[in-house]
Scaffold this active site. Structure first.
Site, mmCIF file in Angstrom:
data_model
loop_
_atom_site.group_PDB
_atom_site.id
_atom_site.type_symbol
_atom_site.label_atom_id
_atom_site.label_comp_id
_atom_site.label_asym_id
_atom_site.label_seq_id
_atom_site.Cartn_x
_atom_site.Cartn_y
_atom_site.Cartn_z
ATOM 1 N N GLY A 150 0.817 -1.198 0.000
ATOM 2 C CA GLY A 150 0.000 0.000 0.000
ATOM 3 C C GLY A 150 0.856 1.255 0.000
ATOM 4 N N LYS B 113 7.617 -0.678 6.493
ATOM 5 C CA LYS B 113 7.192 0.667 6.089
ATOM 6 C C LYS B 113 8.365 1.614 6.009
ATOM 7 C CE LYS B 113 3.874 4.373 7.023
ATOM 8 N NZ LYS B 113 2.672 4.794 7.776
ATOM 9 N N ASP C 103 -6.114 9.539 11.973
ATOM 10 C CA ASP C 103 -6.504 9.328 10.572
ATOM 11 C C ASP C 103 -7.376 8.085 10.450
ATOM 12 O OD1 ASP C 103 -6.590 9.914 7.867
ATOM 13 O OD2 ASP C 103 -4.721 8.884 7.395
ATOM 14 N N VAL D 125 4.283 0.812 2.192
ATOM 15 C CA VAL D 125 4.387 -0.438 2.945
ATOM 16 C C VAL D 125 4.634 -1.581 1.975
ATOM 17 C CG1 VAL D 125 3.242 -2.027 4.519
ATOM 18 C CG2 VAL D 125 2.862 0.439 4.751
#
Length: 278
Positions: free
Chosen positions: A22, A50, A147, A29
């Site tokens: 992603g 990440k 988020d 990631v």
């Protein structure tokens, strides 16, 4: 200057990148093999790794921001929250990274594309309670996620998992680096509380707004922001009337009117009454 990463690269002499899982507003990631664990016969040697995206990797304090995310989440031990492993730096590439558990399942935003009419109550309620459980735990540990959106929620057979604390902050620990909101605008407008978009500081009530918007979209099949700002949202068809007042309060545009907590939203959705008056 950092060297861009590619599939197949070996990181820190240990992690071999397999593919991109992603790409977010700040980081990328990868799925990676932990070759050290493989040498010792570990049957499950894959991890998620990440790194910061290219637009952030050139910032002087970029590695500090990445460590801040890792530090926030590493103490969170809950079945509904992604588990962190370790933070490291590939000195040859001058690239900081951290590893975490490899989650299996489908991101909620992709699953919602398959449900344009929303989820039915008997499917929606267990997922909603698990997400609220995870966020309530995070808040109980003095951490703000920052988020909460469908793209940061993983849905698997084992249940809901909350991840990506890149915009998070700690209420309990001081001294951790934070994101310069004047330099970087990384909020997701569809789920960010109105006060965040106006420049206010992150708060627990902003997280409440974000998760409420996610739950509303799961039930209604469309975003709460797909309405006039002065127009109250309609009650989702799948949502019983007895818990609508709590979700509606959590989506209040005015933060002074958004007095409900994540735990109180969970109580309401589990069937317990919530008192909207003092």
């Amino acid at each position: 200057m950092t060297t861009p990463l590619r599939t197949g690269d070996l990181i820190a002499g240990r992690y071999q990148l397999e593919r991109v899982l992603g790409i977010g507003g700040m980081g990328v990631v990868y799925r990676a093999r932990d070759l050290l664990h493989e040498q010792f016969g570990e049957p499950c040697s894959s991890v998620a790794l990440k790194v910061l995206g290219e637009c952030f990797s050139e910032c002087p304090d970029a590695h500090v921001l990445l460590y801040s995310e890792f530090s926030l989440a590493r103490s969170l031990l809950h079945p509904g929250v992604v588990r962190m492993f370790g933070f490291d730096v590939d000195t040859r590439r001058q690239s900081a990274f951290f590893t975490m558990e490899l989650m299996h399942g489908m991101p909620l935003d992709r699953l919602m594309l398959e449900r344009p009419a929303g989820f039915g109550w008997h499917e929606w309620q267990p997922m909603a309670l698990q997400l609220l459980d995870a966020l309530a735990y995070v808040h109980g540990r003095g951490v703000l996620h920052g988020d909460v959106k469908p793209g940061n929620v993983m849905v698997a057979e084992a249940g809901i998992r909350l991840f990506d604390f890149g915009l998070g902050q700690s209420q309990a620990v001081t001294g951790l680096p934070g994101l310069d909101r004047h330099r970087i605008s990384a909020w997701t407008p569809a789920y960010a509380a109105p006060e965040l978009l106006s420049g206010a500081q992150l708060s627990a009530t902003a997280d409440v707004y974000g998760v409420a918007c996610v739950l509303y979209e799961m039930a209604q099949g469309r975003r709460a922001r797909e309405r006039k700002l002065t127009q109250a949202p309609d009650r989702p068809r799948q949502l019983p009337r007895h818990c609508w007042s709590a979700l509606r309060a959590a989506m209040a545009m005015d933060p002074t009117q958004r007095t409900i907590t994540v735990a109180e939203v969970r109580e309401a959705l589990s069937g317990r009454s919530w008192r909207w008056f003092a």
